[in-house]
Design an enzyme around this catalytic site. Structure first.
Site, PDB file in Angstrom:
ATOM      1  N   ARG A   9       0.813  -1.218   0.000  1.00 48.36           N
ATOM      2  CA  ARG A   9       0.000   0.000   0.000  1.00 48.36           C
ATOM      3  C   ARG A   9       0.852   1.276   0.000  1.00 48.36           C
ATOM      4  NH1 ARG A   9      -2.953  -2.375   4.699  1.00 48.36           N
ATOM      5  NH2 ARG A   9      -4.248  -3.978   3.771  1.00 48.36           N
ATOM      6  N   CYS A  10       2.143   1.114   0.161  1.00 49.48           N
ATOM      7  CA  CYS A  10       3.049   2.263   0.272  1.00 49.48           C
ATOM      8  C   CYS A  10       3.785   2.486  -1.049  1.00 49.48           C
ATOM      9  CB  CYS A  10       4.051   1.988   1.398  1.00 49.48           C
ATOM     10  SG  CYS A  10       5.387   3.189   1.508  1.00 49.48           S
ATOM     11  N   SER A  11       3.702   3.692  -1.591  1.00 49.68           N
ATOM     12  CA  SER A  11       4.345   3.981  -2.880  1.00 49.68           C
ATOM     13  C   SER A  11       5.865   3.855  -2.796  1.00 49.68           C
ATOM     14  CB  SER A  11       3.946   5.362  -3.388  1.00 49.68           C
ATOM     15  OG  SER A  11       4.412   6.377  -2.518  1.00 49.68           O
TER      16      SER A  11
END
Length: 113
Positions: A9-11
Protein backbone atom coordinates in the site's frame (compact mmCIF):
# COMPACT_ATOMS: atom_id res chain seq x y z
CA UNK A 1 19.75 -13.42 -0.39
CA UNK A 2 18.36 -9.89 -0.51
CA UNK A 3 15.19 -9.30 1.53
CA UNK A 4 12.71 -6.47 1.28
CA UNK A 5 10.30 -5.74 4.10
CA UNK A 6 7.43 -4.53 1.96
CA UNK A 7 4.00 -2.94 2.27
CA UNK A 8 2.20 -2.93 -1.08
CA UNK A 9 0.00 0.00 0.00
CA UNK A 10 3.05 2.26 0.27
CA UNK A 11 4.34 3.98 -2.88
CA UNK A 12 7.93 4.16 -1.55
CA UNK A 13 7.81 0.43 -0.82
CA UNK A 14 6.43 -0.30 -4.30
CA UNK A 15 9.22 1.82 -5.80
CA UNK A 16 11.81 -0.14 -3.80
CA UNK A 17 10.33 -3.42 -4.98
CA UNK A 18 10.40 -2.22 -8.59
CA UNK A 19 14.06 -1.23 -8.25
CA UNK A 20 14.90 -4.72 -6.95
CA UNK A 21 12.91 -6.35 -9.77
CA UNK A 22 14.77 -4.25 -12.34
CA UNK A 23 18.14 -5.15 -10.78
CA UNK A 24 17.72 -8.75 -11.91
CA UNK A 25 18.97 -10.02 -8.55
CA UNK A 26 17.20 -12.68 -6.53
CA UNK A 27 15.32 -11.38 -3.53
CA UNK A 28 12.68 -12.35 -1.03
CA UNK A 29 9.60 -10.24 -0.31
CA UNK A 30 8.47 -10.12 3.29
CA UNK A 31 5.01 -8.62 3.65
CA UNK A 32 5.67 -7.51 7.20
CA UNK A 33 2.08 -6.45 7.90
CA UNK A 34 1.01 -10.07 7.38
CA UNK A 35 4.21 -11.75 8.57
CA UNK A 36 5.32 -9.48 11.41
CA UNK A 37 8.96 -9.74 12.42
CA UNK A 38 9.74 -11.28 15.80
CA UNK A 39 11.35 -9.20 18.50
CA UNK A 40 14.69 -10.86 17.77
CA UNK A 41 14.39 -10.17 14.03
CA UNK A 42 13.40 -6.56 14.62
CA UNK A 43 16.42 -6.08 16.91
CA UNK A 44 18.67 -7.60 14.21
CA UNK A 45 17.22 -5.22 11.59
CA UNK A 46 17.75 -2.22 13.87
CA UNK A 47 21.32 -3.36 14.50
CA UNK A 48 22.00 -3.77 10.77
CA UNK A 49 20.55 -0.33 10.10
CA UNK A 50 22.75 1.05 12.91
CA UNK A 51 19.93 3.21 14.26
CA UNK A 52 17.97 3.61 17.47
CA UNK A 53 14.60 1.83 17.51
CA UNK A 54 12.73 5.16 17.57
CA UNK A 55 14.31 5.99 14.18
CA UNK A 56 12.45 3.06 12.62
CA UNK A 57 9.04 4.32 13.78
CA UNK A 58 6.57 6.02 11.45
CA UNK A 59 5.67 8.85 13.81
CA UNK A 60 2.86 10.24 11.66
CA UNK A 61 0.78 7.06 11.97
CA UNK A 62 -2.43 7.54 13.96
CA UNK A 63 -1.54 4.60 16.23
CA UNK A 64 1.70 6.33 17.24
CA UNK A 65 0.06 9.69 17.83
CA UNK A 66 -2.80 8.20 19.85
CA UNK A 67 -0.93 5.66 21.95
CA UNK A 68 2.75 6.56 22.18
CA UNK A 69 3.53 10.16 21.21
CA UNK A 70 4.98 12.22 24.05
CA UNK A 71 5.73 9.20 26.22
CA UNK A 72 9.26 8.54 27.46
CA UNK A 73 9.69 5.02 26.05
CA UNK A 74 12.68 2.72 26.42
CA UNK A 75 14.15 1.11 23.31
CA UNK A 76 12.48 -2.13 24.34
CA UNK A 77 9.09 -0.42 24.65
CA UNK A 78 9.50 1.13 21.19
CA UNK A 79 10.35 -2.30 19.73
CA UNK A 80 7.33 -3.83 21.47
CA UNK A 81 5.12 -1.08 20.00
CA UNK A 82 6.35 -1.96 16.48
CA UNK A 83 5.77 -5.67 17.09
CA UNK A 84 2.25 -5.01 18.35
CA UNK A 85 1.57 -2.54 15.51
CA UNK A 86 3.77 -3.43 12.50
CA UNK A 87 2.21 -0.53 10.58
CA UNK A 88 4.55 1.65 12.67
CA UNK A 89 7.64 0.16 11.01
CA UNK A 90 9.26 2.43 8.44
CA UNK A 91 9.39 0.98 4.94
CA UNK A 92 10.74 -0.38 2.78
CA UNK A 93 13.66 -2.02 4.56
CA UNK A 94 16.11 -3.83 2.30
CA UNK A 95 18.68 -6.22 3.71
CA UNK A 96 21.59 -7.73 1.82
CA UNK A 97 23.70 -10.02 4.00
CA UNK A 98 25.10 -7.78 6.75
CA UNK A 99 23.92 -4.47 5.26
CA UNK A 100 20.52 -2.84 5.50
CA UNK A 101 18.87 0.42 4.45
CA UNK A 102 15.51 2.09 4.67
CA UNK A 103 14.58 2.76 1.04
CA UNK A 104 13.79 6.44 1.51
CA UNK A 105 14.72 7.77 -0.95
CA UNK A 106 14.46 4.68 -3.14
CA UNK A 107 17.95 5.20 -4.57
CA UNK A 108 19.40 4.40 -1.14
CA UNK A 109 18.75 0.73 -1.96
CA UNK A 110 21.35 0.85 -4.74
CA UNK A 111 24.10 1.26 -2.12
CA UNK A 112 23.65 -2.33 -0.87
CA UNK A 113 22.67 -4.33 -3.96
Amino acid sequence: MIKIYHNNRCSKSRNGLKLLQESGKDFEIINYLEDSPSKETLKEIINLLDIKPIELVRKNEAIWKEQYKGKDLTDDEVINAMIKNPKLIERPIVINENKAVIGRPTETILSII
